[in-house]
Design a protein around this motif. Structure first.
Motif, PDB file in Angstrom:
ATOM      1  N   ALA A 282     -39.678 -21.848   1.777  1.00  0.00           N
ATOM      2  CA  ALA A 282     -40.935 -21.791   2.189  1.00  0.00           C
ATOM      3  C   ALA A 282     -41.891 -20.557   2.175  1.00  0.00           C
ATOM      4  CB  ALA A 282     -41.086 -22.421   3.902  1.00  0.00           C
ATOM      5  N   LEU A 283     -41.005 -19.603   1.945  1.00  0.00           N
ATOM      6  CA  LEU A 283     -41.621 -18.013   1.784  1.00  0.00           C
ATOM      7  C   LEU A 283     -42.226 -17.919   0.519  1.00  0.00           C
ATOM      8  CD1 LEU A 283     -39.808 -17.657   4.345  1.00  0.00           C
ATOM      9  CD2 LEU A 283     -39.683 -15.185   3.816  1.00  0.00           C
ATOM     10  N   VAL A 284     -42.310 -18.952  -0.215  1.00  0.00           N
ATOM     11  CA  VAL A 284     -42.926 -18.705  -1.594  1.00  0.00           C
ATOM     12  C   VAL A 284     -44.354 -18.777  -1.455  1.00  0.00           C
ATOM     13  CG1 VAL A 284     -40.788 -19.459  -3.095  1.00  0.00           C
ATOM     14  CG2 VAL A 284     -42.640 -20.995  -2.296  1.00  0.00           C
ATOM     15  N   LEU A 285     -44.733 -19.553  -0.246  1.00  0.00           N
ATOM     16  CA  LEU A 285     -46.095 -19.679   0.083  1.00  0.00           C
ATOM     17  C   LEU A 285     -46.861 -18.306   0.769  1.00  0.00           C
ATOM     18  CD1 LEU A 285     -46.013 -23.293   1.788  1.00  0.00           C
ATOM     19  CD2 LEU A 285     -46.675 -22.709  -0.633  1.00  0.00           C
ATOM     20  N   THR A 286     -46.027 -17.263   0.643  1.00  0.00           N
ATOM     21  CA  THR A 286     -46.619 -16.069   1.261  1.00  0.00           C
ATOM     22  C   THR A 286     -47.703 -15.601   0.310  1.00  0.00           C
ATOM     23  OG1 THR A 286     -44.752 -14.706   0.173  1.00  0.00           O
ATOM     24  CG2 THR A 286     -44.733 -15.425   2.674  1.00  0.00           C
ATOM     25  N   THR A 287     -47.577 -16.097  -1.179  1.00  0.00           N
ATOM     26  CA  THR A 287     -48.621 -15.427  -2.182  1.00  0.00           C
ATOM     27  C   THR A 287     -50.022 -16.052  -1.825  1.00  0.00           C
ATOM     28  OG1 THR A 287     -47.739 -17.355  -3.499  1.00  0.00           O
ATOM     29  CG2 THR A 287     -46.614 -15.416  -3.715  1.00  0.00           C
ATOM     30  N   ILE A 288     -50.185 -17.136  -1.181  1.00  0.00           N
ATOM     31  CA  ILE A 288     -51.364 -17.849  -0.891  1.00  0.00           C
ATOM     32  C   ILE A 288     -52.357 -17.092   0.116  1.00  0.00           C
ATOM     33  CG2 ILE A 288     -50.483 -19.995  -1.765  1.00  0.00           C
ATOM     34  CD1 ILE A 288     -50.838 -21.080   1.112  1.00  0.00           C
ATOM     35  N   SER A 289     -51.670 -15.840   0.636  1.00  0.00           N
ATOM     36  CA  SER A 289     -52.307 -15.107   1.725  1.00  0.00           C
ATOM     37  C   SER A 289     -53.880 -14.865   1.369  1.00  0.00           C
ATOM     38  CB  SER A 289     -52.062 -13.819   1.681  1.00  0.00           C
ATOM     39  OG  SER A 289     -51.646 -12.990   0.834  1.00  0.00           O
ATOM     40  N   PRO A 290     -54.490 -14.915   0.059  1.00  0.00           N
ATOM     41  CA  PRO A 290     -55.938 -14.581  -0.071  1.00  0.00           C
ATOM     42  C   PRO A 290     -56.940 -15.810   0.324  1.00  0.00           C
ATOM     43  CG  PRO A 290     -54.757 -14.048  -1.975  1.00  0.00           C
ATOM     44  CD  PRO A 290     -53.778 -14.659  -1.188  1.00  0.00           C
ATOM     45  N   VAL A 291     -56.152 -16.818   0.642  1.00  0.00           N
ATOM     46  CA  VAL A 291     -57.000 -17.976   1.412  1.00  0.00           C
ATOM     47  C   VAL A 291     -57.596 -17.458   2.609  1.00  0.00           C
ATOM     48  CG1 VAL A 291     -55.834 -19.768   0.272  1.00  0.00           C
ATOM     49  CG2 VAL A 291     -55.156 -18.915   2.624  1.00  0.00           C
ATOM     50  N   LEU A 292     -56.904 -16.568   3.156  1.00  0.00           N
ATOM     51  CA  LEU A 292     -57.686 -15.784   4.705  1.00  0.00           C
ATOM     52  C   LEU A 292     -58.994 -15.301   4.453  1.00  0.00           C
ATOM     53  CD1 LEU A 292     -54.512 -14.189   5.877  1.00  0.00           C
ATOM     54  CD2 LEU A 292     -55.297 -16.404   6.677  1.00  0.00           C
ATOM     55  N   PRO A 535     -60.420 -10.516 -18.957  1.00  0.00           N
ATOM     56  CA  PRO A 535     -61.567 -11.350 -18.932  1.00  0.00           C
ATOM     57  C   PRO A 535     -61.401 -12.360 -17.571  1.00  0.00           C
ATOM     58  CG  PRO A 535     -60.486 -11.853 -20.941  1.00  0.00           C
ATOM     59  CD  PRO A 535     -59.972 -10.596 -20.416  1.00  0.00           C
ATOM     60  N   ILE A 536     -60.140 -12.991 -17.599  1.00  0.00           N
ATOM     61  CA  ILE A 536     -59.942 -14.002 -16.590  1.00  0.00           C
ATOM     62  C   ILE A 536     -59.904 -13.281 -15.160  1.00  0.00           C
ATOM     63  CG2 ILE A 536     -58.262 -15.495 -15.710  1.00  0.00           C
ATOM     64  CD1 ILE A 536     -57.764 -16.944 -17.932  1.00  0.00           C
ATOM     65  N   VAL A 537     -59.251 -12.301 -15.086  1.00  0.00           N
ATOM     66  CA  VAL A 537     -59.183 -11.555 -13.642  1.00  0.00           C
ATOM     67  C   VAL A 537     -60.397 -10.916 -13.183  1.00  0.00           C
ATOM     68  CG1 VAL A 537     -57.971  -9.905 -12.115  1.00  0.00           C
ATOM     69  CG2 VAL A 537     -56.578 -11.220 -13.904  1.00  0.00           C
ATOM     70  N   SER A 538     -61.195 -10.601 -14.184  1.00  0.00           N
ATOM     71  CA  SER A 538     -62.486  -9.921 -13.791  1.00  0.00           C
ATOM     72  C   SER A 538     -63.597 -11.220 -13.398  1.00  0.00           C
ATOM     73  CB  SER A 538     -63.106  -9.321 -15.138  1.00  0.00           C
ATOM     74  OG  SER A 538     -62.344  -7.999 -15.174  1.00  0.00           O
ATOM     75  N   HIS A 539     -63.486 -12.200 -14.160  1.00  0.00           N
ATOM     76  CA  HIS A 539     -64.124 -13.360 -13.923  1.00  0.00           C
ATOM     77  C   HIS A 539     -63.941 -13.810 -12.867  1.00  0.00           C
ATOM     78  CE1 HIS A 539     -66.765 -16.436 -14.959  1.00  0.00           C
ATOM     79  NE2 HIS A 539     -66.004 -17.645 -14.549  1.00  0.00           N
ATOM     80  N   ALA A 540     -62.551 -14.076 -12.220  1.00  0.00           N
ATOM     81  CA  ALA A 540     -62.065 -14.459 -10.965  1.00  0.00           C
ATOM     82  C   ALA A 540     -62.713 -13.753  -9.721  1.00  0.00           C
ATOM     83  CB  ALA A 540     -60.627 -14.729 -10.766  1.00  0.00           C
ATOM     84  N   ALA A 541     -62.530 -12.222  -9.850  1.00  0.00           N
ATOM     85  CA  ALA A 541     -62.900 -11.651  -8.882  1.00  0.00           C
ATOM     86  C   ALA A 541     -64.581 -11.520  -8.510  1.00  0.00           C
ATOM     87  CB  ALA A 541     -62.583  -9.874  -9.294  1.00  0.00           C
ATOM     88  N   ARG A 542     -65.202 -12.204  -9.396  1.00  0.00           N
ATOM     89  CA  ARG A 542     -66.862 -12.557  -8.961  1.00  0.00           C
ATOM     90  C   ARG A 542     -67.042 -13.881  -8.358  1.00  0.00           C
ATOM     91  NH1 ARG A 542     -66.846  -9.888 -14.238  1.00  0.00           N
ATOM     92  NH2 ARG A 542     -67.371  -7.967 -13.975  1.00  0.00           N
ATOM     93  N   LYS A 543     -65.905 -14.653  -8.117  1.00  0.00           N
ATOM     94  CA  LYS A 543     -66.049 -15.911  -7.737  1.00  0.00           C
ATOM     95  C   LYS A 543     -65.556 -15.663  -5.916  1.00  0.00           C
ATOM     96  CE  LYS A 543     -66.704 -18.297 -11.375  1.00  0.00           C
ATOM     97  NZ  LYS A 543     -67.613 -19.250 -11.880  1.00  0.00           N
ATOM     98  N   SER A 544     -65.301 -16.826  -5.421  1.00  0.00           N
ATOM     99  CA  SER A 544     -64.996 -16.825  -3.982  1.00  0.00           C
ATOM    100  C   SER A 544     -63.419 -16.384  -4.083  1.00  0.00           C
ATOM    101  CB  SER A 544     -64.941 -18.097  -3.325  1.00  0.00           C
ATOM    102  OG  SER A 544     -64.113 -18.390  -2.270  1.00  0.00           O
ATOM    103  N   PRO A 545     -62.968 -15.128  -3.523  1.00  0.00           N
ATOM    104  CA  PRO A 545     -61.730 -14.803  -3.700  1.00  0.00           C
ATOM    105  C   PRO A 545     -60.775 -15.770  -3.010  1.00  0.00           C
ATOM    106  CG  PRO A 545     -62.841 -13.569  -1.707  1.00  0.00           C
ATOM    107  CD  PRO A 545     -63.833 -14.331  -2.741  1.00  0.00           C
ATOM    108  N   ALA A 546     -61.125 -16.515  -2.009  1.00  0.00           N
ATOM    109  CA  ALA A 546     -60.108 -17.551  -1.279  1.00  0.00           C
ATOM    110  C   ALA A 546     -59.960 -18.637  -2.330  1.00  0.00           C
ATOM    111  CB  ALA A 546     -60.764 -18.079   0.073  1.00  0.00           C
ATOM    112  N   THR A 547     -61.074 -18.971  -3.038  1.00  0.00           N
ATOM    113  CA  THR A 547     -60.775 -20.038  -4.054  1.00  0.00           C
ATOM    114  C   THR A 547     -59.970 -19.646  -5.231  1.00  0.00           C
ATOM    115  OG1 THR A 547     -62.808 -21.126  -3.209  1.00  0.00           O
ATOM    116  CG2 THR A 547     -61.806 -21.877  -5.296  1.00  0.00           C
ATOM    117  N   SER A 548     -60.536 -18.616  -5.855  1.00  0.00           N
ATOM    118  CA  SER A 548     -60.224 -18.133  -7.213  1.00  0.00           C
ATOM    119  C   SER A 548     -58.679 -17.663  -7.046  1.00  0.00           C
ATOM    120  CB  SER A 548     -60.922 -17.058  -7.661  1.00  0.00           C
ATOM    121  OG  SER A 548     -61.114 -15.960  -7.090  1.00  0.00           O
ATOM    122  N   PHE A 549     -58.461 -16.745  -6.003  1.00  0.00           N
ATOM    123  CA  PHE A 549     -57.038 -16.202  -5.920  1.00  0.00           C
ATOM    124  C   PHE A 549     -55.954 -17.115  -4.841  1.00  0.00           C
ATOM    125  CE2 PHE A 549     -59.870 -12.550  -7.345  1.00  0.00           C
ATOM    126  CZ  PHE A 549     -58.942 -12.452  -8.522  1.00  0.00           C
ATOM    127  N   GLY A 550     -56.633 -17.488  -3.888  1.00  0.00           N
ATOM    128  CA  GLY A 550     -55.809 -18.342  -2.896  1.00  0.00           C
ATOM    129  C   GLY A 550     -55.401 -19.612  -3.613  1.00  0.00           C
TER     130      GLY A 550
END
Length: 976
Positions: A282-292, A535-550
């Motif tokens: 279950a600890l693999v889910l620690t990566t989804i912390s950006p949803v906060l 291009p993709i990471v820069s694009h994601a940074a301009r979106k909702s971080p909870a969605t793009s990264f979480g």
């Protein structure tokens, strides 16, 4: 005019030294200086630099005389260069001058300490000279006066110098490892060209000295070049502050990837010992912390406290302080959660400035290349992982200290947004961006976090027909760098459908083909994935971080589990549905990336925000930080190339008791190189194998090239440390837990087999033919299926029995059979069909590991306790190789009673005996056990020295390298 003569003096003296030594050497000792350890004239016909200047008199004396004379002009040139480039408040001229002086000292070092005098010291001084050439070259370009002609020449010559290193290293490897005739001559031409480029680069200084002669004479009154426009390779105005910022970004990116890649291997420890799902997964889910970050309050706090978040992420590095595996895992999980949250926060906060955002993304991306470089240097282990410590090669304390400094520097600028603004755009395209992030993260982690992963995807055994991890990993790193720089300079091209099509083609070729063709696909996908980073990471940074990264990390976790399920299907619910479907995993990754590309291609270019202040908008112009990161990328690749040179095998591969024609063979199940306390066990394994004097060893549970095992390869470390040839066995895309072979004897041919497994996990096997004292000996390494899968084990026993029976050469089976002695499937492995005999039929304590043999004189057998390295003992047997086929036949005709008669240790020759080190209580938890002492058998040596020369005449080595034995192809096929 006098200043013009100094660079000419600096150039003419070295050229006279090198070319004079070459002419004299060729005239007096031509055949001697073109001869190397493998070949001589006419295979090799042009001498290397080292052979020319260091091996013979008088060329050595001539060379050293003129190099000594060149020291004065070179030192004067460095000093004058400093005078015309220094200016108030600048430190770069001092730094470049210091590099120039150190470089001069290193030149004197490897000149007067030749490879004949002290090979290691000569190499260290030579490599130091090459490393110092990088800052000297880049510094000279950065400080060049505004003279387009001089700048152009410097750039061309610098590019030629560093570009020559790649083919030079390649041909050196062809000579040193593959022993290709003539490769050293080609290497020598590239080596001599480096001399010419190096001398020519310094000669360009003549142009600058001629135009600035008056300024040099009037130092106190001149502006010393103030106002020079340095629009060259580095920043227009070099500052240590910006250089330190770049270093901190890259190292902190390295920390992120080191922490993320350590999570899988620490989680894996628990299902490994539970033989099934443990709950700790279950600890693999620690990566989804950006949803906060979906919560405005949390987002505001995160943006305002980035330093605290980034410092907290270092818990992943500090976890090595904790000895208890469970607590160490939780520390790593916390570090991963903080790392993902802090990077998502920083990228979101920096998105208001194109320059600052791009700089952070470059640091994150180059951190991955640096991580792969460090893992290569440490032979696929990362020295800052929490499974490492001082005793097994870890540099955890150093890595943690540098991590703290990097975070403090990384977070020294105020955030550009407060986090209290209205939610960033959260439209439907953010979900497409999340898909792109998931595909990118999974591709980078699963394929590029170690440069040997894709090489092992395409590995098919001996004769070698494709790339090798230790010598071709630099190609993967180079294409990663090329891809990143392409995505930086041409982001819309990298995000285009054309590039996507090329990436898909590369993924398909990697998945479906092997050897060099498959590796070409690997290089294509490596370049494509890295090109998408900016291009993709820069694009994601301009979106909702909870969605793009979480959400992106959540989908990434699904992909991680998917690529585990394809091989762990026997232990997980629903596993058979995705059994052996690596092609589905690759297709899913490319589809996720396609979603990201679709979002990129449908988004118009983003205008610069008009609301930012000037200091916020451009703390560093894009062209400036790109040059800093470009120089850093070049430096990382040079470090990788130097690590490649240091890893070139230099062993003589001699068996331990060649005078007795002895093979000491062992079988060991190594539990994925994690010991009972969750530490990496390679060093301890090496020590036991070396002290037991093994010449051939089969290792099982060795395929570590997946995210959950850290993308490692223990066999590289063991082969290089022990001086052995290695066959990794079926690669990571063959869905097995791994089987590997290490041998002191040359591996002439090897084929890989996947045995019938209709119910349970795939059973891997290696069938290798070795050149043992002039005789061909077959070695089989095999891992049978699980106890529960009776049909699998029945079919596998029949397959292996037939495979072993297909050879009439002497043979050894090193195996994990999952059967009781003298019962059940044992009687298929030991049968008239296979022709194999049990190393000790009276040993009734076995269940898994067995050693079988035929056509050899078995003289000793022992079982050695594992200590805490793994869950399985090491079994070892000694065999004497008969000098002829007739003697092997006579051995097979001997009766069972004669074959298995035991004698006392004192009745056998000294060379046949096992080391006394492990008698009684043994050492480090290793001792002879079960029957307490090794067993010895009464079989005389027989034969005669006069028969040894028959050897390979029966079936010659050339027959194997040509690929045909008695009209039969030997390349083998994969058994499905």
């Amino acid at each position: 005019m006098a200043c013009d003569a100094i660079p000419f003096g600096d150039a003419s003296m070295p050229l006279t030294a090198f070319l004079g030594a070459l002419v004299v050497g060729c005239a007096l000792h031509y055949r001697k200086i073109v001869k190397n350890e493998w070949f001589g004239y006419p295979d090799e016909w042009f001498p290397s630099v080292s052979a020319t200047i260091g091996d013979r008199y008088p060329e050595r004396a001539l060379f050293q005389l003129f190099i000594a004379l060149s020291t004065g002009p070179r030192t004067a040139m460095v000093g004058l260069w400093y005078l015309i480039t220094r200016r108030p408040g600048r430190t770069l001229p001092e730094f470049v001058a210091g590099m120039g002086l150190l470089r001069t000292l290193m030149l004197a070092g490897w000149t007067f300490v030749t490879s004949t005098d002290d090979h290691d010291s000569h190499d260290v001084l030579m490599i130091s000279y090459l490393v110092l050439t990088l800052p000297w070259t880049l510094g000279c370009i950065a400080l060049s006066p505004p003279n387009p002609k001089a700048v152009k020449y410097r750039k061309y010559l610098a590019g030629a110098f560093f570009g020559t290193l790649v083919p030079m290293i390649y041909f050196y490897i062809q000579h040193k490892v593959h022993r290709v005739p003539g490769a050293y001559t080609t290497y020598a031409f590239f080596e001599w060209s480096l001399i010419l480029y190096d001398v020519a680069f310094d000669t360009v200084t003549t142009i600058d000295f001629s135009t600035l002669e008056v300024a040099i004479l009037d130092v106190r009154g001149s502006p010393n070049g103030e106002g020079f426009s340095l629009d060259h390779l580095l920043a227009p105005r070099f500052t240590w502050a910006e250089a330190l910022d770049t270093a901190a970004e890259i190292y902190h990116g390295f920390v992120f990837w080191s922490t993320l890649t350590s999570l899988g291997v620490t989680v894996w420890y628990f299902p490994l010992w539970h033989m099934g799902i443990s709950g700790y997964e279950a600890l693999v889910l620690t990566t989804i912390s950006p949803v906060l970050l979906a919560n405005k309050t949390i987002r505001s706090l995160a943006v305002s406290n980035q330093r605290l978040l980034h410092l907290s992420s270092l818990a992943g590095l500090a976890a090595y302080f904790i000895s208890a595996p469970t607590l160490r895992l939780f520390a790593v999980g916390f570090g991963v959660a903080m790392a993902c949250l802090s990077w998502a926060t920083t990228l979101y906060a920096e998105s208001a400035s194109d320059a600052r955002l791009e700089s952070k993304v470059l640091g994150w991306s180059l951190g991955l290349i640096l991580s792969a470089t460090v893992k290569f240097a440490w032979r696929t282990n990362n020295p800052v992982w929490p499974i490492m410590h001082a005793d097994n090669g870890g540099w955890n304390g150093t890595g943690l200290a540098l991590g703290v400094l990097a975070v403090l520097r990384f977070t020294n600028k105020a955030p550009l947004v407060s986090g209290q603004a209205p939610n960033p755009r959260n439209d439907a395209s953010a979900y497409l961006t999340a898909c792109g992030i998931a595909g990118l993260l999974f591709g980078l982690h699963s394929l590029l976090s170690d440069t040997s992963t894709m090489i092992l995807w395409v590995w098919e055994g001996y004769p070698i027909r494709g790339p090798i991890s230790a010598t071709h990993g630099w190609l993967t790193a180079a294409f990663m760098t090329i891809g990143l720089l392409l995505g930086l300079q041409r982001p819309y091209l990298a995000g285009s459908w054309l590039a996507y099509a090329l990436g898909c083609a590369g993924a398909a070729v990697l998945t479906l083909r092997h050897n060099w063709i498959g590796y070409c696909g690997a290089l294509a996908i490596a370049a494509y994935l890295m090109a998408l980073c900016v291009p993709i990471v820069s694009h994601a940074a301009r979106k909702s971080p909870a969605t793009s990264f979480g959400l992106g990390f959540l989908l990434y976790n699904v992909m991680v589990l998917f690529h585990v399920w394809v091989v762990a299907y026997a232990f997980v619910p629903g596993g058979p549905l995705v059994r052996e479907r690596t092609d589905w995993v690759m297709l899913s990754m490319m589809l996720l990336l396609g979603c990201g590309v679709f979002d990129l291609s449908s988004t118009p270019p983003r205008p610069q925000s008009p609301n930012m202040t000037a200091p916020q908008m451009a703390p560093r112009r894009p062209s400036q930080h790109r040059r800093y990161h470009g120089a850093a990328a070049l430096l990382v690749n040079i470090l990788f190339a130097l690590a490649t040179v240091r890893r070139v095998p230099s062993n003589d591969y001699q068996p331990h008791h060649g005078e007795d024609r002895l093979i000491t063979a062992g079988i060991w199940t190594v539990h994925f190189s994690l010991d009972n306390d969750m530490w990496s066990s390679e060093n301890r394994m090496r020590n036991l194998i070396q002290e037991m004097e093994l010449d051939v060893v089969g290792l099982l549970e060795t395929d570590l090239q997946r995210i959950i095992m850290g993308n490692r390869d223990t066999t590289q470390f063991l082969a290089e440390e022990l001086g052995m040839y290695v066959d990794y066995g079926p690669g990571p895309n063959k869905h097995t837990w791994g089987a590997a072979l290490l041998s002191k004897f040359p591996i002439l041919n090897s084929t890989h087999h996947l045995l019938p497994s209709p119910v349970g996990e795939l059973a891997p096997a290696i069938h290798a033919t070795l050149d043992v004292y002039g005789r061909l000996v077959d070695v089989f390494v095999f891992h049978s299926g699980q106890e529960e899968d009776k049909l699998d084990r029945l079919l596998q026993s029949e397959y292996m029995s037939g495979l072993m029976g297909s050879t009439d050469k002497p043979a050894v089976l090193l195996s994990y059979l999952v059967t009781k002695p003298l019962r059940g499937n044992y009687n298929r492995y030991v049968s008239d069909v296979s022709g194999m005999h049990d190393v000790d039929p009276s040993d009734d304590d076995r269940w898994c590991e067995y050693i079988l043999y035929k056509g050899l004189k078995r003289v000793a057998y022992a079982r050695v306790s594992r200590s805490t390295i793994t869950d399985t003992e090491l079994q070892v047997a000694k065999f004497v190789v008969p000098g002829s086929r007739e003697e092997s036949v006579a051995l097979e005709e001997a009766g069972e009673e004669e074959r298995d008669r035991r004698v006392d240790e004192g009745d056998v020759p000294e060379g046949w005996r096992f080391p006394a080190l492990f008698k009684g209580e043994g050492v480090r938890g290793h001792r002879y056990h079960v029957f307490d002492e090794p067993r010895y058998y009464d079989r005389g040596v027989g034969g005669g020295q006069e028969e040894e020369e028959e050897g390979l005449n029966e079936v010659g080595v050339d027959d194997f390298t040509n690929g045909v034995v008695e009209g039969k192809g030997i390349w083998g096929i994969w058994g499905w």
